[in-house]
Design a protein around this motif. Structure first.
Motif, PDB file in Angstrom:
ATOM      1  N   VAL A 129      41.565  35.362  40.580  1.00 19.31           N
ATOM      2  CA  VAL A 129      41.015  36.607  40.746  1.00 19.31           C
ATOM      3  C   VAL A 129      39.825  36.775  39.387  1.00 19.31           C
ATOM      4  O   VAL A 129      38.727  37.279  40.070  1.00 19.31           O
ATOM      5  N   VAL A 130      40.396  36.435  38.395  1.00 18.82           N
ATOM      6  CA  VAL A 130      39.351  36.618  37.450  1.00 18.82           C
ATOM      7  C   VAL A 130      37.885  35.682  37.637  1.00 18.82           C
ATOM      8  O   VAL A 130      36.927  35.851  37.201  1.00 18.82           O
ATOM      9  N   GLN A 131      38.433  34.352  38.062  1.00 22.31           N
ATOM     10  CA  GLN A 131      37.269  33.484  38.385  1.00 22.31           C
ATOM     11  C   GLN A 131      36.255  33.763  39.143  1.00 22.31           C
ATOM     12  O   GLN A 131      35.200  34.159  39.402  1.00 22.31           O
ATOM     13  N   MET A 132      37.189  34.763  40.434  1.00 24.05           N
ATOM     14  CA  MET A 132      36.234  35.343  41.591  1.00 24.05           C
ATOM     15  C   MET A 132      35.467  36.487  40.911  1.00 24.05           C
ATOM     16  O   MET A 132      34.160  36.676  41.347  1.00 24.05           O
ATOM     17  N   VAL A 133      35.814  37.205  40.017  1.00 21.47           N
ATOM     18  CA  VAL A 133      35.182  38.314  39.506  1.00 21.47           C
ATOM     19  C   VAL A 133      34.066  37.920  38.731  1.00 21.47           C
ATOM     20  O   VAL A 133      32.717  38.200  38.905  1.00 21.47           O
TER      21      VAL A 133
ATOM     22  N   ILE B 195      37.261  44.959  30.913  1.00 22.32           N
ATOM     23  CA  ILE B 195      38.662  45.132  30.497  1.00 22.32           C
ATOM     24  C   ILE B 195      39.687  44.414  31.608  1.00 22.32           C
ATOM     25  O   ILE B 195      40.374  43.740  30.968  1.00 22.32           O
ATOM     26  N   TYR B 196      39.090  44.444  32.565  1.00 19.47           N
ATOM     27  CA  TYR B 196      40.190  44.173  33.650  1.00 19.47           C
ATOM     28  C   TYR B 196      40.273  42.416  33.563  1.00 19.47           C
ATOM     29  O   TYR B 196      41.139  41.823  33.495  1.00 19.47           O
TER      30      TYR B 196
ATOM     31  N   ILE C 144      40.823  50.664  36.834  1.00 19.03           N
ATOM     32  CA  ILE C 144      40.344  49.439  36.280  1.00 19.03           C
ATOM     33  C   ILE C 144      40.379  48.283  37.008  1.00 19.03           C
ATOM     34  O   ILE C 144      39.226  47.606  37.369  1.00 19.03           O
ATOM     35  N   THR C 145      41.350  47.924  37.747  1.00 18.10           N
ATOM     36  CA  THR C 145      41.390  47.035  38.807  1.00 18.10           C
ATOM     37  C   THR C 145      40.453  47.342  39.752  1.00 18.10           C
ATOM     38  O   THR C 145      39.551  46.447  40.495  1.00 18.10           O
ATOM     39  N   GLY C 146      40.260  48.607  40.369  1.00 15.91           N
ATOM     40  CA  GLY C 146      39.526  48.826  41.542  1.00 15.91           C
ATOM     41  C   GLY C 146      38.146  48.398  41.052  1.00 15.91           C
ATOM     42  O   GLY C 146      37.290  48.032  41.817  1.00 15.91           O
TER      43      GLY C 146
ATOM     44  N   VAL D 192      33.117  43.246  45.940  1.00 15.26           N
ATOM     45  CA  VAL D 192      32.791  44.149  47.098  1.00 15.26           C
ATOM     46  C   VAL D 192      31.197  44.211  47.088  1.00 15.26           C
ATOM     47  O   VAL D 192      30.830  44.227  48.344  1.00 15.26           O
ATOM     48  N   SER D 193      30.584  44.588  45.990  1.00 13.75           N
ATOM     49  CA  SER D 193      29.133  44.864  46.061  1.00 13.75           C
ATOM     50  C   SER D 193      28.560  43.739  46.430  1.00 13.75           C
ATOM     51  O   SER D 193      27.505  43.741  47.113  1.00 13.75           O
ATOM     52  N   LEU D 194      28.949  42.564  45.898  1.00 16.15           N
ATOM     53  CA  LEU D 194      28.146  41.285  46.404  1.00 16.15           C
ATOM     54  C   LEU D 194      28.253  41.192  47.918  1.00 16.15           C
ATOM     55  O   LEU D 194      27.430  40.665  48.671  1.00 16.15           O
TER      56      LEU D 194
END
Lengths: 326, 261, 302
Positions: C99-103, C87-88, A29-31, A38-40
């Motif tokens: 990290v969440v902010q970046m995602v 979900i992450y 899930i983290t991946g 990564v895709s950006l």
């Protein structure tokens, strides 16, 4: 029913605690979540990589370099230097200025049509509309957002262009106005949605306070809600602009695709996105033309990226402010 | 109605004691628990009383490490289950041994039966064969007679009191050794409350029970020992009878007589 | 004074209403025109036959099939990725963490990247880099995957539609009461068990909404597949992952702009547009309905 032996042992259950599955799931899930980042980055790298030879490769630079992308270029033989996009000719010319002007022209036209319509419609549904009207406008906007852009482009090309030419007698059947009107249809939903969010995140207490002091609903809307949500509205405009700059199919089909350097709204135009769409199919991989097209793509990517970053940052700031106030 | 004793319980006569030593919890600069030393063993019900914000719920959530879910909380001090720090145990295994009932009835959106076997199915082999567990735990929660024909109904359809007893039975289905109850009767009618209290009296024979309650009378009725929390401190701890008749601390007296502000 | 205020207010409100009416009118005109001109040609044989006589006859079955195959492949890629990302952000990472902010930022920006840039990326990354690389390693340089193919088009499209799935799933996750999660934990569930047994079954509606919206978007978008696998006309249906395919939207584009005889293809063109439009609207409509149900539950559930 009770004869089957249960396999649950409370004291020994720790052995099968699912810890292994938990660990695998966490990694997967983290991946996956990191894949968005990564895709950006990959998009940036792989489009940038193909655009780079314009700056680095001497061979490519002979035909296409930063100077002749932006500066006027003489066709040779003493002819006057001019801005021309003519990648497929004996002496290819890669001035992207006509494309830039065309892109800006159609984007501005689309924004000028879409932004007032979408902001006013959002204000109406958020502030004045009876429930039935809200329940009509909102799904209509969602349906509008769901129309594939190729369908809008088709409509502009086959129907709208004839109507407009018949009504106004324009020289070019396909021009910046036609494409701009079509493009506005793609911009309206995003401006509307962001504005609507901004208006409805204005705390009810603001409105109550205004109405309590004897203000009418229109005064409340224009002097309290609109100013409070102003950053959101501006962000909506910025995001709408970003959407319009990159939209491809509508302009590809309805703009005439002639790279003419002119500010006249009724001239045909050729935009960045349409240029890529129209020419990448026939281009030789690795040729200067190929790299110039990727350069244009990188340019589009960077512009829309910056616009989106800015727009979302602005929206987030507004929400924080309003939440703090409520 | 009486629950028949579980045969496996006799095989492992664990001493079963859960408790804390100098438990401190802070959230940022604010100290929620200021060094609590308190334990409960099998055969007794320890109730925790105190005004809102005293740290009762946080204390309870430290015992089964649910406090870890809130990342703002920093827990220090020791929590021991049978003398072992709970941090040494696998979290999931710990929580199966230390059951918890929440202040609001929280049936999962499934049938009654699925709620009851939820915890078992996570660890047991196979998906069926738990009928005995289901019946035993429902009997222990005084719910068998009402539920035996409704096992396949959505748990949402039950009344509030039934839902809360279902939650109790759901925890019991895992055969825990400690039961933590966080204001379990706060929203319930007197009859359901009485049934839960009655169930607890039988349950304490085989597990340690810690009961957080807002209702001073419930503590007086149902518990063997009572702890009074105030602003994150354990003000007074003693046998319930003694604490309610001759409190040593004036603050305790104020609270149990209702003079507390 | 009061009269003037009321007058201005009335004018302003009318302006707002006018804006709404104009938007709906534009929508109605487009839909009306396409339905009126297209409906007569959409017959059973039109939907089940291949194009004939230089696109002026026959049907559009290969384009429907190609679009279908494309979105199926896309869905296989986008649903797991999108759902896992949501979900992450909602279940694993600490709230407010960097990290969440970046995602989240990445998702928002991914949603704003122009479709044509995805097309460029698909060509540059999937075909030229991954495909060519695979050919070099597994096929000794023979051209197998290093060319436009349905699998690359589907992956490009999956990237484009991922934000849609993430946003819809996250909304559904937000609607699940926190108490369910706590109960699962208190009964000894690991995080993954909690997600699998409690969160996912509850979020299925949102995932469905996101998937449908993604399919709708994917079946209408042309720019990303132009260079990554769509073809104007193919005698055969795509049978392998590296086949090229026909796509409804691309079919419309090519027939509109490159047909030698526009008047002759017009009825078929309109009918194709109508099919595409009906497909996307049907999908959008069902997604809107499901989402309305979820929102209702969110309002009453707490």
């Amino acid at each position: 029913m009770r004869d089957r032996k249960s396999s649950y042992r409370p004291m020994h259950a720790a052995g099968r605690s699912g810890a292994w599955g938990d660990r695998v799931a966490r990694v997967l899930i983290t991946g996956s979540a990191m894949l968005a980042i990564v895709s950006l980055i990959l998009i940036f790298i792989f489009i940038g990589k193909e655009a780079l030879p314009i700056f680095t490769s001497a061979e490519i630079q002979e035909e296409a370099n930063i100077r002749n992308l932006f500066l006027p270029q003489s066709a040779g033989g003493g002819a006057a230097a001019e801005y021309t996009w003519q990648p497929v000719s004996e002496l290819p010319k890669y001035s992207i200025l006509p494309l830039l002007v065309g892109t800006l022209k159609v984007t501005i036209i689309a924004s000028l049509i879409a932004i007032p319509l979408a902001v006013l419609a959002a204000l109406y549904t958020a502030e004045f509309a009876p429930t039935w009207a809200r329940e009509t406008v909102k799904p209509a906007i969602e349906l509008l957002a769901g129309i594939p852009s190729v369908v809008v482009g088709f409509f502009c090309l086959m129907v709208l262009a004839d109507w407009l030419q018949g009504a106004f007698g324009w020289t070019f059947r396909l021009n910046a106005m036609t494409a701009g009107i079509g493009l506005s249809l793609a911009v309206i939903p995003i401006v509307y949605t962001v504005c609507e969010d901004a208006f409805s995140s204005v705390p009810q207490a603001y409105r109550d306070g205004s109405v309590a002091m004897g203000a009418s609903s229109w005064q409340t809307a224009s002097r309290v809600v609109l100013p409070a949500a102003m950053p959101g509205v501006l962000a909506a405009c910025v995001l709408g602009f970003g959407r319009a700059i990159g939209e491809t199919m509508i302009v590809l089909m309805a703009s005439g695709n002639a790279a003419i350097l002119s500010w006249l709204p009724t001239d045909s135009i050729r935009t960045f996105s349409a240029t890529i769409a129209a020419e990448l199919g026939e281009v030789v991989v690795g040729s200067p033309h190929y790299h110039v097209l990727f350069f244009i793509g990188a340019f589009l990517f960077v512009i829309t990226f910056a616009i989106n970053l800015f727009g979302h940052w602005w929206v987030g700031r507004l929400q924080k402010k309003l939440q703090g106030a409520s | 109605m009486a629950d028949k004793p579980n045969p496996r319980e006799a095989e492992t006569p664990a001493p079963c004691e859960i408790g804390t030593e100098q438990l401190r919890v802070r959230a940022g600069k604010e100290e929620i628990l200021k060094g609590i030393t308190l334990s409960a063993r099998r055969g007794e019900i320890v109730s925790i009383i105190g005004p809102a914000g005293a740290g009762k719920t946080t204390f309870l959530r430290c015992l089964n490490r649910m406090a870890e879910l809130d990342l703002d909380l920093a827990v220090s001090g020791r929590v021991l289950l049978d003398g072992r720090p709970v941090g040494d145990l696998n979290v999931a295994a710990l929580r199966r041994q230390v059951g918890m009932v929440f202040s609001v009835p929280t049936p999962l959106p499934m049938t009654v039966y699925e709620n009851l076997v939820f915890g078992i199915r996570l660890v047991a082999r196979g998906r069926n064969g738990f009928d005995e567990h289901v019946e035993n735990s429902l009997r222990a929660a005084y719910l068998w007679d009402e539920m035996k024909d409704r096992l396949n109904e959505p748990a949402r359809n039950l009344s509030g009191g039934q839902q809360q007893r279902l939650c109790l039975a759901r925890s019991l289905a895992l055969e825990p050794r400690v039961l933590l109850l966080d204001e379990p009767c706060s929203g319930l009618d007197p009859i359901s409350t009485a049934k839960i209290e009655e169930a607890l009296q039988e349950l304490k024979e085989r597990l340690a029970v810690i009961l957080v309650t807002n209702n001073v009378k419930q503590a007086a009725r149902a518990s063997d020992r009572t702890a009074f929390f105030l602003f994150g401190e354990l003000v007074e701890l003693g046998p319930t009878h003694r604490l309610f008749t001759t409190p040593t601390h004036p603050r305790t007296a104020d609270y149990i007589t209702g003079r507390f502000g | 004074m009061a009269d003037r205020t009321r007058l201005v207010g009335g004018a302003f409100q009318s302006l707002c209403i006018l804006a709404c009416v104009l938007i709906i009118l534009m929508l109605a005109v487009i839909l009306g025109d396409i339905v009126v001109h297209g409906l007569g040609t959409v017959t059973f044989s039109f939907l089940t036959k291949a194009p004939e006589t230089g696109m002026t006859g026959g049907g559009i079955f290969p384009a429907i099939f190609g679009t279908f195959a494309l979105v199926v492949l896309m869905t296989i890629a986008v649903i797991p990725l999108g759902v896992a990302t949501a979900i992450y952000m909602h279940e694993y990472a600490p709230k407010r963490s960097r990290v969440v902010q970046m995602v989240r930022l990445a998702i928002q920006n991914l949603a704003g990247v122009p479709a044509i840039v995805f097309g460029l990326f698909g060509l540059g990354f999937f075909i030229e880099f991954i495909g060519r690389g695979m050919d070099r390693v597994f096929y000794g340089g023979e051209l197998v995957y290093g060319q436009p193919a349905i699998v690359w088009a589907a992956l490009t499209m999956a990237l484009l539609t991922m934000p849609t799935v993430v946003v819809a799933t996250e909304e559904a996750l937000r609607a699940i009461p926190q108490s369910y999660r706590e109960v699962a934990y208190s009964l000894g569930a690991t995080r993954w068990q909690m997600i699998r047994c409690v969160v996912l079954p509850q979020a299925i509606g949102g995932i469905l909404t996101g998937g449908i919206l993604a399919v709708s978007r994917g079946s209408g978008e042309v720019a990303p597949v132009m260079f990554t696998g769509a073809a104007y006309f193919l005698p055969e249906l795509p049978a392998r992952l590296n086949s090229q395919f026909m796509e409804l939207g691309y079919h419309v584009y090519v027939m509109t702009t490159q047909s030698p005889d526009v008047e002759a293809t017009k009825p078929i063109l309109y009918a194709t547009v109508l099919v595409l439009l009906a497909l996307t609207f049907l999908l959008n409509f069902s997604a809107i309905m499901i989402r309305a149900q979820i929102r209702k539950r969110l309002r009453h559930g707490r």
